[in-house]
Design a protein around this motif. Structure first.
Motif, PDB file in Angstrom:
ATOM      1  N   UNK A 103       0.515  -1.351   0.082  1.00  0.00           N
ATOM      2  CA  UNK A 103      -0.035  -0.115  -0.062  1.00  0.00           C
ATOM      3  C   UNK A 103       0.812   1.085  -0.075  1.00  0.00           C
ATOM      4  N   UNK A 104       2.064   1.269   0.637  1.00  0.00           N
ATOM      5  CA  UNK A 104       2.859   2.376   0.747  1.00  0.00           C
ATOM      6  C   UNK A 104       3.350   2.774  -0.794  1.00  0.00           C
ATOM      7  N   UNK A 105       3.293   1.732  -1.453  1.00  0.00           N
ATOM      8  CA  UNK A 105       3.831   1.967  -3.091  1.00  0.00           C
ATOM      9  C   UNK A 105       2.317   2.014  -3.774  1.00  0.00           C
ATOM     10  N   UNK A 106       1.377   2.296  -2.975  1.00  0.00           N
ATOM     11  CA  UNK A 106      -0.082   2.291  -3.823  1.00  0.00           C
ATOM     12  C   UNK A 106      -0.340   1.025  -4.794  1.00  0.00           C
ATOM     13  N   UNK A 107      -0.003  -0.040  -4.080  1.00  0.00           N
ATOM     14  CA  UNK A 107       0.006  -1.325  -4.892  1.00  0.00           C
ATOM     15  C   UNK A 107      -1.414  -2.096  -3.973  1.00  0.00           C
ATOM     16  N   UNK A 108      -2.384  -2.532  -4.732  1.00  0.00           N
ATOM     17  CA  UNK A 108      -3.444  -2.999  -3.900  1.00  0.00           C
ATOM     18  C   UNK A 108      -3.875  -4.350  -4.535  1.00  0.00           C
TER      19      UNK A 108
END
Length: 821
Positions: free
Chosen positions: A453-458
């Motif tokens: 999530x910190x890499x905006x990956x979901x």
């Protein structure tokens, strides 16, 4: 290096060498005038110990032991020098590692020295140069190890006179070591070495300056002035300047751990600096030291994933290939203050510098650097933009396998599949994920949803068919990235984080059995891997990533095939079953016939979902019946509710292996959508021991499509596939005969479910057509589809065409009739 002393056997080092009245340079040993100065203290073998007595005595007697007993043997006796009331004994005449006690005789009173106990120990002196070479303009480091706190050490070296030795050691960088005497006659210097035991491992280091020494190899002898301890150390002085050189530019993508390989010449240590804060808004540096001979190349690694959020000691590392090498990193520093917390190092060519030394005199902004005059080489640290993720694929692994370790993961059977039996491992393989720097920060079996999530990956999972009047359940790995307001949290964990083995493809284990809301079995789910524009790896919304996949979670099933009901009495009789558990799973089978035999064999699930156990029934007669059981070997890994699903038992009969054994196997779907491909697969096998002519017949939709006689040799099989016509909705029956065996079934071809509210009418039409009431013949499918076509569209009534209205009325009438029935 040669050690001439023996390791001390006593632990009584506290106060060693202390509390002496005087001991000048060149003294053979200490002089004591107080009892407490010697009581239970250490005397180093080789020392000459002098006692200053309080009055006249005749002799000193020494006995072995920690207590005085006049009946014990005297091991050493010395006469007292009456001119000054002193007595001296040479400890070399005693044995190291033993306690001794004193007694004075011939006096008018008892001496205060009577009963004093001391311990005789061997001093452990070790010396070495930490680097085997040093340049004429450089300094080397000497390491001296001793159990003794304070001592004088004489130093000599072949081809070096006293003045040379004084030049070498007089300007050393440790105040606890100093040159106290220079003896030109003996060509030696005496070092005053103090407080040795205050250092870690009793190892004190000091520098040696070779700026005025000719090139060559020198052996230095170190000897304590009063004990037998001695050692030597060798160093080579070379003319060439020390060099640290890059083996080439360092290259890699953002988020990766990038290798930096350097070679050394005439030096065993060096430094590397990446960037410069003023020019690149980024700077990192480290020093390294190689503590072994014949190693002149080292590969450093720098983690570009999130240098601002990563400790400097974690950002810098040694390549795993050096795990068995004695190399140390020190003074690691990183300044990435211009970056956001989880932002990777920017894609750019950063200049690198290599040198012999790192300037750590200032800690301002952790801004360590290599001085210009110490730089020996330059290269580039080339960081490029990451390649896009290739694809995502769902995979399965057996429930009994441990997949949270590279070795275990590599040995497990990992199979691409969009169907997972409830209880097996479900994995998501992200192709070309790369970002080895992020992976390196993880631990196997720990949730990484927040880090992604910190890499905006979901990663989201959504049920495909929630049922009427309810919203679909949604699961997400990171709530901050969820599009829906109502969601359930689901964890994903890396199968392994061994970056040495990591090839860029990321295997994630989806913990579906531990989600906030349980995923239902016998249901299908959409899976989406997304990277939003907020990711530091995505520059704008046009580069957002959204990859979709799907999987079905099924209840685990296991059963024997029909052909297992007859088994030849051969030595390699095969019995086969089918299951939906992951390939590689172990199936335990057992064959038991009361009064005849009990046997067991293990089978492994193949990629096509079959498992085969091979038995030796050659000793038994045809006609014997037996119970054949198959059980999942790891069914305890599944929910208890599936116990019965993971075990199957049938009654089987042995048949004559010398006779033909014709067995039929068929496969066809039970339901497809109009227009989908569908086939009937037929396999006829002769599992017996003799050839046979088999009459094979195949009917589809009550029409024969194949009829032939086939001769099958033992262990030979005949296989054929037949296509169904799925252009129209309806039921299609099929049947197959092979000798005395037969099989039949029905394929239902259904219309694709509509996506709007009108689908409720269509579902009613399908229901009415599912029985024998004749709804198919009434034309509700065929005529309806024709009448609702493009003909006479201009004459349609508001909202409904004439034909459509008629169909609606007919459907309502039939529905009323069904309700009356």
């Amino acid at each position: 290096m040669m050690v001439l002393s023996v390791v001390a056997m006593s632990a009584a080092f506290a106060g060693a060498g202390a509390a002496v009245k005087t001991q000048d340079i060149g003294d053979a040993g200490p002089t004591y005038n107080e009892r407490s100065d010697l009581e239970n203290k250490d005397v180093w073998i080789g020392q000459e110990v002098t006692l200053e007595l309080e009055e006249e005595y005749t002799s000193l007697q020494i006995r072995q032991g920690s207590t005085y007993d006049e009946d014990d043997d005297v091991v050493l006796e010395n006469r007292v020098d009456t001119s000054d009331n002193t007595v001296t004994f040479d400890s070399s005449e005693l044995e190291a590692g033993n306690p001794y006690n004193l007694n004075l005789t011939g006096g008018t009173t008892d001496s205060k020295w009577n009963g004093v106990v001391f311990w005789l120990e061997s001093e452990d002196l070790e010396t070495e140069f930490t680097s085997s070479t040093v340049t004429q303009e450089g300094n080397a480091t000497v390491s001296l190890t001793s159990d003794r706190a304070n001592q004088w050490v004489n130093v000599t070296a072949d081809s070096l006179d006293a003045d040379d030795l004084e030049d070498v050691f007089s300007s050393n960088d440790n105040s606890d070591v100093s040159v106290e005497n220079t003896d030109s006659d003996e060509d030696r210097v005496t070092l005053n070495v103090t407080d040795v035991t205050t250092y870690d491992d009793n190892d004190i280091e000091f520098s040696a300056d070779f700026s005025d020494i000719d090139a060559g190899e020198y052996e230095f002898d170190f000897e304590t002035t009063d004990s037998l301890a001695a050692d030597n150390a060798t160093v080579e002085v070379i003319q060439d300047d020390a060099e640290v050189e890059f083996e080439g530019d360092a290259t890699g993508e953002q988020g990766e751990i990038i290798d930096i390989t350097v070679s050394t010449q005439y030096v065993d240590s060096g430094a590397v600096q990446i960037g410069e804060l003023e020019n690149y808004n980024f700077q990192a540096a480290t020093e390294f030291e190689i503590n072994e001979d014949d190693l002149n190349e080292v590969t450093l690694q720098f983690n570009t994933n999130a240098p601002r959020a990563t400790d400097a000691e974690d950002a810098w590392s040694l390549h795993p290939k050096h795990d068995d090498h004695d190399i140390e990193l020190d003074n690691q520093a990183v300044n990435a203050s211009a970056l956001d917390e989880f932002e990777p190092l920017g894609a750019y060519d950063y200049e690198m510098q290599a040198g012999t030394d790192l300037n750590t005199s200032t800690t301002y902004d952790d801004n360590y650097y290599i001085n210009d005059n110490d730089v020996t080489d330059t290269a580039f640290f080339d960081v490029s933009e990451p390649s896009p993720v290739g694809d995502v694929t769902t995979q399965v692994a057996p429930a009994g396998d441990d997949v949270f370790d590279y070795k275990d993961f590599n040995e497990s059977t990992i199979t691409d599949s969009d169907v997972v039996a409830d209880g097996d491992h479900l994995l998501l393989s992200v192709d070309s994920f790369d970002q080895s720097g992020l992976v390196d920060s993880w631990k196997a079996e720990e949730s990484v949803g927040e880090d992604l999530g910190n890499q905006s990956i979901n990663i989201t999972i959504e049920e495909q068919d929630p049922g009427p009047n309810v919203d679909a359940e949604v699961w997400t790995t990171n709530p901050d990235q969820a599009d829906e307001e109502d969601y359930n949290l689901i964890n994903v964990s890396p199968a392994h984080t061994d970056t040495e083995e990591y090839d860029g493809d990321l295997p994630l284990v989806i913990e579906y059995d531990d989600a906030d809301e349980e995923l239902e079995a016998d249901a299908s789910y959409d899976l989406t891997y997304s990277v939003s524009e907020d990711s530091p790896y995505v520059s704008d919304e046009d580069e957002e990533i959204e990859i979709e996949d799907e999987f079905t979670l099924e209840k685990p099933e296991l059963e024997w095939n029909d052909n297992a009901e007859e088994v030849p009495n051969s030595e390699d009789a095969e019995v086969t079953g089918d299951t939906n558990v992951a390939p590689g799973s172990e199936i335990s089978t057992k064959a038991r016939s009361g009064g005849n035999f009990t046997d067991s064999e293990d089978a492994i699930v193949a990629e096509d979902g079959t498992f085969t156990a091979t038995y030796d029934f050659s000793e038994y007669d045809a006609g014997i019946t037996f119970d054949l059981t198959a059980t999942h070997a790891d069914r305890n890994k599944f929910d208890d509710e599936y116990d019965s699903n993971l075990e199957d038992e049938i009654e089987s009969t042995l048949v004559d292996a010398a006779e033909p054994l014709i067995q039929l196997d068929t496969s066809a779907p039970s339901e497809v959508t109009v227009g989908d491909d569908a086939t009937l697969d037929v396999t006829v096998a002769n599992n017996g021991g003799a050839a046979d002519e088999v009459e094979i017949g195949v009917d589809i939709a009550d029409e024969p499509v194949d009829s032939q006689n086939v001769t099958l040799e033992p262990d030979e099989e005949w296989t054929q596939s037949y296509s169904f016509d799925t252009s129209e909705a309806g039921d299609i029956s099929w049947g197959v005969t092979a000798g005395d065996d037969s099989a039949s079934g029905t394929l239902s071809v259904v219309e694709e479910e509509p996506t709007d509210d009108s689908g409720s009418d269509d579902s009613g039409s399908d229901d009415s057509g599912s029985d024998d009431s004749g709804s198919d013949d009434s034309g509700s499918d065929d005529s309806g589809s024709d009448d609702s076509g493009s003909d006479d569209d201009d004459d349609s009534t508001p909202g409904f065409g004439v034909a459509v209205a008629a169909i609606a009325l007919l459907a309502a009438a039939m529905l009323a009739l069904r309700r009356q029935d």
